[in-house]
Design a protein around this motif. Structure first.
Motif, PDB file in Angstrom:
ATOM      1  N   GLY A  45      -7.370 -30.371 -26.413  1.00 40.37           N
ATOM      2  CA  GLY A  45      -7.360 -30.268 -25.198  1.00 40.37           C
ATOM      3  C   GLY A  45      -7.231 -29.011 -24.514  1.00 40.37           C
ATOM      4  N   PHE A  46      -7.073 -28.214 -25.476  1.00 42.16           N
ATOM      5  CA  PHE A  46      -7.087 -26.472 -25.302  1.00 42.16           C
ATOM      6  C   PHE A  46      -8.630 -26.219 -25.272  1.00 42.16           C
ATOM      7  N   MET A  47      -9.357 -26.605 -26.244  1.00 41.68           N
ATOM      8  CA  MET A  47     -10.415 -26.374 -26.704  1.00 41.68           C
ATOM      9  C   MET A  47     -11.607 -26.779 -25.716  1.00 41.68           C
ATOM     10  N   LEU A  48     -11.240 -27.750 -24.884  1.00 40.93           N
ATOM     11  CA  LEU A  48     -12.076 -28.111 -23.495  1.00 40.93           C
ATOM     12  C   LEU A  48     -12.574 -26.834 -22.674  1.00 40.93           C
ATOM     13  N   ALA A  49     -11.839 -25.854 -22.657  1.00 40.09           N
ATOM     14  CA  ALA A  49     -12.306 -24.627 -22.023  1.00 40.09           C
ATOM     15  C   ALA A  49     -13.449 -24.114 -22.256  1.00 40.09           C
ATOM     16  N   THR A  50     -13.816 -24.504 -23.579  1.00 47.59           N
ATOM     17  CA  THR A  50     -15.127 -23.731 -23.903  1.00 47.59           C
ATOM     18  C   THR A  50     -16.466 -24.633 -23.721  1.00 47.59           C
ATOM     19  N   LEU A  51     -16.185 -25.759 -22.989  1.00 54.16           N
ATOM     20  CA  LEU A  51     -16.995 -26.581 -22.504  1.00 54.16           C
ATOM     21  C   LEU A  51     -17.032 -26.669 -21.245  1.00 54.16           C
ATOM     22  N   ASN A  52     -16.052 -26.290 -20.516  1.00 54.76           N
ATOM     23  CA  ASN A  52     -16.174 -26.421 -19.135  1.00 54.76           C
ATOM     24  C   ASN A  52     -16.525 -25.084 -18.570  1.00 54.76           C
ATOM     25  N   SER A  53     -17.329 -25.162 -17.319  1.00 53.24           N
ATOM     26  CA  SER A  53     -17.899 -23.870 -16.764  1.00 53.24           C
ATOM     27  C   SER A  53     -16.798 -23.351 -16.071  1.00 53.24           C
ATOM     28  N   ARG A  54     -15.792 -23.804 -15.536  1.00 57.21           N
ATOM     29  CA  ARG A  54     -14.600 -23.023 -14.872  1.00 57.21           C
ATOM     30  C   ARG A  54     -13.509 -22.677 -16.058  1.00 57.21           C
ATOM     31  N   GLY A  55     -13.657 -22.887 -17.356  1.00 54.50           N
ATOM     32  CA  GLY A  55     -12.479 -22.648 -18.406  1.00 54.50           C
ATOM     33  C   GLY A  55     -11.316 -23.716 -18.246  1.00 54.50           C
ATOM     34  N   ARG A  56     -11.560 -24.825 -17.543  1.00 51.86           N
ATOM     35  CA  ARG A  56     -10.342 -25.777 -17.439  1.00 51.86           C
ATOM     36  C   ARG A  56     -10.048 -26.508 -18.591  1.00 51.86           C
ATOM     37  N   THR A  57      -8.901 -26.338 -19.101  1.00 48.61           N
ATOM     38  CA  THR A  57      -8.286 -27.418 -20.207  1.00 48.61           C
ATOM     39  C   THR A  57      -7.765 -28.948 -19.787  1.00 48.61           C
ATOM     40  N   LEU A  58      -7.331 -29.367 -20.853  1.00 47.69           N
ATOM     41  CA  LEU A  58      -7.055 -30.909 -20.416  1.00 47.69           C
ATOM     42  C   LEU A  58      -5.656 -30.846 -19.405  1.00 47.69           C
ATOM     43  N   HIS A  59      -4.845 -29.890 -19.813  1.00 43.98           N
ATOM     44  CA  HIS A  59      -3.536 -29.667 -18.491  1.00 43.98           C
ATOM     45  C   HIS A  59      -4.185 -29.492 -17.283  1.00 43.98           C
ATOM     46  N   ASP A  60      -5.271 -28.517 -17.052  1.00 42.00           N
ATOM     47  CA  ASP A  60      -5.747 -28.535 -15.864  1.00 42.00           C
ATOM     48  C   ASP A  60      -6.577 -29.286 -15.152  1.00 42.00           C
ATOM     49  N   LEU A  61      -7.228 -30.238 -16.048  1.00 41.97           N
ATOM     50  CA  LEU A  61      -7.681 -31.674 -15.361  1.00 41.97           C
ATOM     51  C   LEU A  61      -6.917 -32.564 -15.097  1.00 41.97           C
ATOM     52  N   ILE A  62      -5.786 -32.607 -15.734  1.00 41.77           N
ATOM     53  CA  ILE A  62      -4.703 -33.770 -15.591  1.00 41.77           C
ATOM     54  C   ILE A  62      -3.971 -33.107 -13.903  1.00 41.77           C
ATOM     55  N   GLY A  63      -3.613 -32.004 -13.806  1.00 46.51           N
ATOM     56  CA  GLY A  63      -3.209 -31.432 -12.994  1.00 46.51           C
ATOM     57  C   GLY A  63      -4.118 -31.096 -11.612  1.00 46.51           C
ATOM     58  N   ASP A  64      -5.420 -31.213 -11.718  1.00 50.31           N
ATOM     59  CA  ASP A  64      -6.528 -30.860 -10.905  1.00 50.31           C
ATOM     60  C   ASP A  64      -6.072 -29.385 -10.330  1.00 50.31           C
ATOM     61  N   THR A  65      -5.942 -28.483 -11.419  1.00 48.08           N
ATOM     62  CA  THR A  65      -5.942 -27.018 -11.069  1.00 48.08           C
ATOM     63  C   THR A  65      -6.755 -26.376 -11.824  1.00 48.08           C
ATOM     64  N   VAL A  66      -6.674 -25.210 -11.560  1.00 49.08           N
ATOM     65  CA  VAL A  66      -7.593 -23.994 -12.296  1.00 49.08           C
ATOM     66  C   VAL A  66      -6.956 -22.626 -12.129  1.00 49.08           C
ATOM     67  N   VAL A  67      -7.014 -21.891 -13.377  1.00 48.64           N
ATOM     68  CA  VAL A  67      -6.579 -20.554 -13.253  1.00 48.64           C
ATOM     69  C   VAL A  67      -7.455 -19.780 -12.825  1.00 48.64           C
ATOM     70  N   VAL A  68      -7.014 -18.796 -11.697  1.00 47.42           N
ATOM     71  CA  VAL A  68      -8.009 -17.785 -11.189  1.00 47.42           C
ATOM     72  C   VAL A  68      -7.207 -16.447 -11.349  1.00 47.42           C
ATOM     73  N   ARG A  69      -8.043 -15.326 -11.209  1.00 47.28           N
ATOM     74  CA  ARG A  69      -7.684 -14.071 -11.387  1.00 47.28           C
ATOM     75  C   ARG A  69      -7.334 -13.618  -9.944  1.00 47.28           C
ATOM     76  N   GLU A  70      -6.284 -12.902  -9.487  1.00 44.06           N
ATOM     77  CA  GLU A  70      -5.633 -12.404  -8.494  1.00 44.06           C
ATOM     78  C   GLU A  70      -6.940 -11.505  -7.713  1.00 44.06           C
ATOM     79  N   VAL A  71      -7.313 -11.461  -6.653  1.00 43.63           N
ATOM     80  CA  VAL A  71      -8.138 -10.553  -6.021  1.00 43.63           C
ATOM     81  C   VAL A  71      -7.343  -9.538  -5.436  1.00 43.63           C
ATOM     82  N   ILE A  72      -7.469  -8.249  -5.727  1.00 37.97           N
ATOM     83  CA  ILE A  72      -6.573  -7.332  -5.067  1.00 37.97           C
ATOM     84  C   ILE A  72      -7.487  -6.565  -4.341  1.00 37.97           C
TER      85      ILE A  72
END
Length: 75
Positions: A45-72
């Motif tokens: 589930g964690f290694m899915l990030a290597t196959l996904n263009s946005r780096g989403r893992t299984l828990h991101d896919l389940i939650g329909d979320t993505v981790v993003v860097r804050e823009v300052i």
């Protein structure tokens, strides 16, 4: 705000894939359902990030979320 202390310190935030704020319910789903499933699949589930263009893992896919860097903004 979509941040733990660790994510805040590193300038990361969790948000929905459409760019809106992630609700507390979605964060709880991601954490208490998604993380255990990622672990139960022996880490796949964690290694899915290597196959996904946005780096989403299984828990991101389940939650329909993505981790993003804050823009300052610079002034």
């Amino acid at each position: 705000m979509g941040q733990t202390i660790g994510k805040w310190a590193t300038g990361l935030r969790i948000e929905r894939t459409d760019g809106s704020a992630a609700s507390p319910a979605r964060i709880i789903l991601r954490h208490f359902v998604g993380y255990p499933l990622s672990i139960l699949t022996l880490g796949i589930g964690f290694m899915l990030a290597t196959l996904n263009s946005r780096g989403r893992t299984l828990h991101d896919l389940i939650g329909d979320t993505v981790v993003v860097r804050e823009v300052i903004e610079k002034r």
